[in-house]
Every structure is written in C-alpha cells, then in structure tokens.
Design a protein around this motif. Sequence first.
Motif, PDB file in Angstrom:
ATOM      1  N   LEU A 126      -5.486  26.590 -63.619  1.00  0.00           N
ATOM      2  CA  LEU A 126      -6.870  26.099 -63.629  1.00  0.00           C
ATOM      3  C   LEU A 126      -7.833  27.191 -64.101  1.00  0.00           C
ATOM      4  N   PHE A 127      -7.577  28.409 -63.608  1.00  0.00           N
ATOM      5  CA  PHE A 127      -8.438  29.518 -64.012  1.00  0.00           C
ATOM      6  C   PHE A 127      -8.291  29.814 -65.501  1.00  0.00           C
ATOM      7  N   LEU A 128      -7.049  29.750 -65.976  1.00  0.00           N
ATOM      8  CA  LEU A 128      -6.827  30.005 -67.404  1.00  0.00           C
ATOM      9  C   LEU A 128      -7.537  28.955 -68.256  1.00  0.00           C
ATOM     10  N   ARG A 129      -7.522  27.722 -67.759  1.00  0.00           N
ATOM     11  CA  ARG A 129      -8.206  26.659 -68.482  1.00  0.00           C
ATOM     12  C   ARG A 129      -9.709  26.923 -68.506  1.00  0.00           C
ATOM     13  N   GLU A 130     -10.214  27.375 -67.372  1.00  0.00           N
ATOM     14  CA  GLU A 130     -11.638  27.692 -67.271  1.00  0.00           C
ATOM     15  C   GLU A 130     -11.994  28.825 -68.242  1.00  0.00           C
ATOM     16  N   ARG A 131     -11.167  29.866 -68.230  1.00  0.00           N
ATOM     17  CA  ARG A 131     -11.382  30.987 -69.146  1.00  0.00           C
ATOM     18  C   ARG A 131     -11.398  30.502 -70.596  1.00  0.00           C
ATOM     19  N   ASP A 132     -10.383  29.720 -70.964  1.00  0.00           N
ATOM     20  CA  ASP A 132     -10.289  29.251 -72.344  1.00  0.00           C
ATOM     21  C   ASP A 132     -11.480  28.376 -72.715  1.00  0.00           C
ATOM     22  N   HIS A 133     -11.930  27.598 -71.749  1.00  0.00           N
ATOM     23  CA  HIS A 133     -13.099  26.751 -71.985  1.00  0.00           C
ATOM     24  C   HIS A 133     -14.306  27.612 -72.377  1.00  0.00           C
ATOM     25  N   TYR A 134     -14.538  28.662 -71.608  1.00  0.00           N
ATOM     26  CA  TYR A 134     -15.693  29.511 -71.916  1.00  0.00           C
ATOM     27  C   TYR A 134     -15.458  30.337 -73.188  1.00  0.00           C
ATOM     28  N   PHE A 135     -14.225  30.760 -73.408  1.00  0.00           N
ATOM     29  CA  PHE A 135     -13.927  31.505 -74.637  1.00  0.00           C
ATOM     30  C   PHE A 135     -14.285  30.650 -75.864  1.00  0.00           C
ATOM     31  N   VAL A 136     -13.949  29.371 -75.813  1.00  0.00           N
ATOM     32  CA  VAL A 136     -14.226  28.494 -76.961  1.00  0.00           C
ATOM     33  C   VAL A 136     -15.699  28.070 -77.002  1.00  0.00           C
ATOM     34  N   ASN A 137     -16.184  27.554 -75.878  1.00  0.00           N
ATOM     35  CA  ASN A 137     -17.502  26.924 -75.903  1.00  0.00           C
ATOM     36  C   ASN A 137     -18.668  27.883 -75.685  1.00  0.00           C
ATOM     37  N   TYR A 138     -18.395  29.017 -75.116  1.00  0.00           N
ATOM     38  CA  TYR A 138     -19.479  29.964 -74.859  1.00  0.00           C
ATOM     39  C   TYR A 138     -19.396  31.162 -75.817  1.00  0.00           C
ATOM     40  N   ILE A 139     -18.187  31.712 -75.973  1.00  0.00           N
ATOM     41  CA  ILE A 139     -18.030  32.887 -76.837  1.00  0.00           C
ATOM     42  C   ILE A 139     -17.893  32.472 -78.310  1.00  0.00           C
ATOM     43  N   GLY A 140     -17.319  31.290 -78.533  1.00  0.00           N
ATOM     44  CA  GLY A 140     -17.177  30.821 -79.916  1.00  0.00           C
ATOM     45  C   GLY A 140     -15.845  31.170 -80.540  1.00  0.00           C
ATOM     46  N   ALA A 141     -14.801  31.233 -79.730  1.00  0.00           N
ATOM     47  CA  ALA A 141     -13.461  31.519 -80.258  1.00  0.00           C
ATOM     48  C   ALA A 141     -12.980  30.330 -81.117  1.00  0.00           C
ATOM     49  N   PRO A 142     -12.203  30.562 -82.171  1.00  0.00           N
ATOM     50  CA  PRO A 142     -11.795  31.887 -82.651  1.00  0.00           C
ATOM     51  C   PRO A 142     -12.840  32.504 -83.595  1.00  0.00           C
ATOM     52  N   THR A 143     -12.914  33.817 -83.564  1.00  0.00           N
ATOM     53  CA  THR A 143     -13.755  34.510 -84.547  1.00  0.00           C
ATOM     54  C   THR A 143     -12.990  34.554 -85.867  1.00  0.00           C
ATOM     55  N   PRO A 144     -13.696  34.561 -86.995  1.00  0.00           N
ATOM     56  CA  PRO A 144     -13.007  34.436 -88.286  1.00  0.00           C
ATOM     57  C   PRO A 144     -12.174  35.651 -88.710  1.00  0.00           C
ATOM     58  N   LEU A 145     -11.120  35.357 -89.457  1.00  0.00           N
ATOM     59  CA  LEU A 145     -10.375  36.398 -90.181  1.00  0.00           C
ATOM     60  C   LEU A 145     -10.712  36.187 -91.655  1.00  0.00           C
ATOM     61  N   ILE A 146     -11.292  37.173 -92.306  1.00  0.00           N
ATOM     62  CA  ILE A 146     -11.660  36.979 -93.710  1.00  0.00           C
ATOM     63  C   ILE A 146     -11.052  38.062 -94.592  1.00  0.00           C
ATOM     64  N   LYS A 147     -10.747  37.676 -95.808  1.00  0.00           N
ATOM     65  CA  LYS A 147     -10.271  38.691 -96.753  1.00  0.00           C
ATOM     66  C   LYS A 147     -11.483  39.352 -97.392  1.00  0.00           C
ATOM     67  N   LEU A 148     -11.497  40.666 -97.419  1.00  0.00           N
ATOM     68  CA  LEU A 148     -12.597  41.383 -98.055  1.00  0.00           C
ATOM     69  C   LEU A 148     -12.215  41.583 -99.526  1.00  0.00           C
ATOM     70  N   GLU A 149     -12.491  40.535-100.316  1.00  0.00           N
ATOM     71  CA  GLU A 149     -12.047  40.511-101.717  1.00  0.00           C
ATOM     72  C   GLU A 149     -12.625  41.681-102.515  1.00  0.00           C
ATOM     73  N   ASN A 150     -13.919  41.880-102.368  1.00  0.00           N
ATOM     74  CA  ASN A 150     -14.575  42.927-103.166  1.00  0.00           C
ATOM     75  C   ASN A 150     -14.082  44.325-102.786  1.00  0.00           C
ATOM     76  N   LEU A 151     -13.938  44.536-101.485  1.00  0.00           N
ATOM     77  CA  LEU A 151     -13.462  45.843-101.019  1.00  0.00           C
ATOM     78  C   LEU A 151     -12.016  46.055-101.471  1.00  0.00           C
ATOM     79  N   THR A 152     -11.221  44.979-101.399  1.00  0.00           N
ATOM     80  CA  THR A 152      -9.828  45.064-101.840  1.00  0.00           C
ATOM     81  C   THR A 152      -9.778  45.455-103.336  1.00  0.00           C
ATOM     82  N   ASP A 153     -10.586  44.783-104.146  1.00  0.00           N
ATOM     83  CA  ASP A 153     -10.636  45.109-105.579  1.00  0.00           C
ATOM     84  C   ASP A 153     -11.090  46.547-105.797  1.00  0.00           C
ATOM     85  N   TYR A 154     -12.096  46.929-105.046  1.00  0.00           N
ATOM     86  CA  TYR A 154     -12.681  48.262-105.198  1.00  0.00           C
ATOM     87  C   TYR A 154     -11.669  49.353-104.857  1.00  0.00           C
TER      88      TYR A 154
END
Lengths: 266, 410
Positions: B53-81
């Motif tokens: 129950l606690f884990l569910r509560e934690r996950d609820h706040y992680f998603v709805n309050y913190i905004g999980a998941p945070t994005p993984l992005i490729k840094l195209e320009n930095l990679t090219d550079y």
Amino acid sequence: MKSKIALAFDKCRKAKRAALITYTVAGDNNKNNSLKILNIISKHADILELGFPHNTPIADGGQIQESSHRALKNGIKLKDVFQIVKKFKKNNPAKPIILMGYYNLIYQEGENKFLKSCNISGVDGLIIVDLPYPENKKFAEKCKKKSINFIQLLSPTTSKKRMKKIIKDSHDMIYYISMLSTTGGKLKVSPKKILQNYNFIKRINPKKNLVIGFGITDKTISSLKSANGLVVGSMLCKTITNSLKMGQNPVIKLGKVVYNLKRKLI
Amino acid sequence: MSFKIKKRTQLIDQHDKNFMYGGKFGGNFIPETLKKPIDDLTKLFTKLRNDKLFLRERDHYFVNYIGAPTPLIKLENLTDYLAGAQVYAKVVSEANGGAHKIYNATVHCLIAKKAGKKFIVGDTGAGYAGKMLSMAAKKFGLKCKIFMGAKDIKRQRPNVEAIKKNGAEIVPVTTGSQTLVDAVSECMRYWVSNCDTTHMCVGSTVGPNIFIKICAWSTAQISRELMQQLKEEFGKIPKKLKLINCVGGGSSAAGFWNEFMDTNAEFIGVEAGGPKNSKLHAAPLTNGSKIGILHGAAQYVIQDKEGQIGSTESISAGLDYPGISPLHCFLKDTKRARYTSASDEEALEAYRLVSNLENISPSLEPSHAFAEAIKIAPKLKSSDVIVVNSCGDSIKDKDIIKQRLGTYIR
C-alpha cells in the motif's frame, strides 16, 4: 584498586553531598589559561571534564561551540590537550580528569596510541559523545584494560531494556542527559521529573555512580543536589566568553563561579 | 580487495549488522539521545518499504506530484559537436521543483506522516533540498524548518525565495564555513533537541545509516525509469554504456546507478574540483582523503591530520561538502564506480556549451558531470552511449553564472 573517579564519589558520599563535575574546553581561551583554570577550579570541583575540541560537533550547543572554536583558533592540538592534563596532574595527582570529545579525533590518532597518551598524561576517564552503546563495547573494554573509565551516557529516550544493558557494561560513572537537548540548553524539564528519571535509573543498580548533566547552572543546581553528581559545562564556557568580552580575567572569574556552585551543594 | 558487491542485493542493503558497508563505511556514530529515534525510524522504514500500500502511495505521488518519468533525450547537437560517443541526458531537472531532491523530500514527508510527526526539518546546500522539502511539507501539511549556511543563502537566492514562498522557516547557520557542512550539523543538533515531535530529513545520502537508505531508496526511481527508457530507445541496455553523474553527498548518483548495479554499465562520478588554481576542493574520493567520521558516518572526508574537518571550495553549493556518501566510498573501493573531478572553470564551460547547443540548461552541479562527458566523448565511438544525469536546472545559478561568464543563457 579503586579508580580515582570511584574514590572521588566515595569522598562525596561520606560528606553527604553531590559531586561537582565541571566541563571546560582544553585550550580555551588559550593553552596557559586553560591549565590555570583547571588549577583554580579543582579547589572546588570533585571531577574535571576537559573537552578536546572538534570543529564539526553534532551535539554541542552554542556556548561550548564557541569555546571549542576559540581553542581551535588558538591552535590547540591533541598533544597540547595531553600536555595540559600532564601538567595539571603533576600538582594534583588525585583529582580525576575525564576527557570528552568526538570519536573522529581518536580514530585518526588510533585507539591504542590515544589510550597510551591518556595513560602517560594521567587521564582517568573518557566520554565520547558520538560512540554510543553497543558500538562502543570494544573500545570501552580496551579502556578498562588500560584502567581508564569509559563513561556511558543515558538519555530520556533510552529504553529500560537498553538502560539495563548499558548499566551492566558501565564502569565507575554513568552520565544521565537530563533532557532532549544539545549541551547548554535551557532546562525544559522540571527538576522533579529529572529526579524521577534519575531515581528510576538508580533503582536498576543503586551501586553505580550516576551523574546528571545538560542544562545545569547556578540557578538549577540546588534543585538536583540529591544526585550522585552534577555536571556544569556551558555555564562555565559562557563565563569565559563573557569575561573576555568585558576585559576580565577568565581564570579568576571561573574560580569564583565554581566556588559558588560548590557552595550550593553543601 | 577484502570485500565485494553482492549480486541481487540492493546497494543500500549491502551493509553488515553494524550498518557498515565493506566493514568500514557508514555506521551510526550518533549521540545516545538519537539512538531511539533512529531505531524507530529504521523499523518504520523497513516496514514501509515492504508494504504494498505504501509503495502504491509512493508511486502515486511520484507520477502525479513529481511528474515521473522525467525524459531521456538524445543531445544531438552535442553529440555531433563532440563527434564520438552518443550523448544522452536524463533530464531529472524536469521533475517538479527542478531537481532530484524532490524524491527524497516526498518520501520523507510520507514517512513523517506515517510516524505521526507534525514538524519536519532539513538541511540544504544549493537550496534544492530545502526548496523541495518545503514544497513537499506544504503539500502534506507539515510545518517545516530549513537549515542553510549563511554563505549559501547569499549565493542561492532563487531557491531561498522559493523556500520562503512555501511557508517554511529558513534558519541561517553562521557557524564554521557557513555552508552545507554546518547546515547539516546544525540541523542534527536541532533534531537532538526536538526528536520527540519532529522528523528530520537529511538532504543527501549522508548521515546515520537510515538517512542514507531512505534517500537512495527514493532517488532509485531515476534508474528505474532510465532502465525502461534505454530499453525503449535501444531495444536493450547498450553494451557500452557510461552513466555519468556529479557527486557531492551522492544522492543523485546513487539513484541514477542503483538499478544498473548488476549490469555492465560503467559508472563515473564527478566531484567538485574547486577553482583551477586553488588547493581547496570538494573532491575527497578523487584526491585520496582519509576515512573519518562526519555527521554520524564513516567515510572518506576532507580533514587534517588530527581529524578536524577541512575547508572546501566549489562554485557549486550543492557539491561543496567535505564528505561523501558511504555508498560511494564502497563503490569506489570495490571499483564498481570510477571517480574523478571537474574544476569550477570546466563546469562553467560545460554549462555554457550545453546551454548553447541544446534545449536544456544544467545547473552547476550536473555541469560537472557534463564536463567529464565532454572530455571523454570525443575519444569514444558512436557505439558508445553516455548518459548524463542532468539533475538540476541552472536557473538557481543565474547570479553566479552572470557574474562569471557575463551572460546567462537558458
């Protein structure tokens, strides 16, 4: 053979009064004065606690922090602390001295080397603020082997079960922390309540010498004098701070303050 | 090597019965008064982390309050550079509040509620831990006090204002160096006096064992997300993967690496090397500091011969700490992770480059990690994948950056 700490308590018991235990910081306000302070207050105090200062203390209040800061700024080192004890003991061999401080300094020096220096200089006991039971068991045994008292601490948060274990493994003196506080906090629990807790602990083993510390000043000391001993620390550190501010001699000032404290116990 | 990492065991659980990692890091070097509150908290946390129950509560706040998941992005320009490895960023700064500190803060507030405590206190360096704790405290209806060094209050103004706006009280700490190390000490001293009514949140994976555990358990969310995101991006975990993270106390790195412990991923921790021509730094692992006791735990710590804790210097308030999590000491000695440092100047340059080329703008803490990525990426091949944890947003460093670089870009 009885330890000097045990003998000091015996003497007080005969005189039907609590032992007066003082705390000052080694090197405060400088090396010479801190020795002079020990000399002058030892006329009235029964046991002397001497702090070896640490710059990241997690349980000291403002007054002791200020004293430690002053001592460190004046360049106090561990070897100076032992020098001060050695010089004091030369003239006052019977007066017990307890070093008090944080474990990191012992850890860096090495436990064995530290204890050897304690023996050479004449240290009678140790209070290590951040080495609680049972983590301190090994070190406490080492101390005992070297005839040095390891002083266990009890606090209002210590459970009865835990108290029994700690008292069983304790040496000649146990230190009861009067309240939830850093050192030098205002006494926020009534003396009556503190003595109730004190008596509760005493009943576990009446033979052990139990002292009360934290929040004890000239204002509160009389109300707790039925204890085996009372520790005054922050008030003394504050006295040094104030006398320096006012251009007074901290040594003489401290002598008077400790004399007055003692009078309240007789 | 006398000790090893156990497989299939959470990093936080790799300690012995004395709460020591590898027999020499961590433990509980605490005053007697804190023994019981810490035991109580340890029991409560052990129960909660196994409670569905606690884990569910934690996950609820992680998603709805913190905004999980945070994005993984490729840094195209930095990679090219950089023309070497592929460079990605896990943009943890997209989490509510702008940094990873929100995970630990949220979990601590949830625990405080379960413990029936109405007050919560915490320390902060860069101000993020304080900002997040004040935010979460407000959300969960707890009264909050934040301890912050007077020097940090001056240099991290935006976060200070945020803390005040959230209705928390800021306690300026004027002892010692007036930075994070003193804020943690003062916060612990406050807890010693008020542990009966107050819950304490330690802002990083430092302090007595239970605080290390709660913090790393909370930030582990970062690597849970990353694991899935990498599988989505590459179909599997890339063979040659480097996870680069800055380390001050070490909370974001512990969370960034946690789920990858049993994989082949390489971990690189970047400490604060301080100003280029200064002897002062905040890099105890890189510079071979000795083991000592700081804030209740044994760890590599900057100190003098006698054991007095040493001064540090870093442009990044969040990394400006003389110690380092016992978890990282353990990872270093087991050689599971490699640690290096970046100077103030290198971090500033990395900030400038990344902010210029990409749509993200890392704060000075992750800029240290980017500095290492920039250093090594050109020597690697495109089959190598680097992920940098961009765990904080530069907005809080606006004043410092403007002063040092002349302009602030974001």
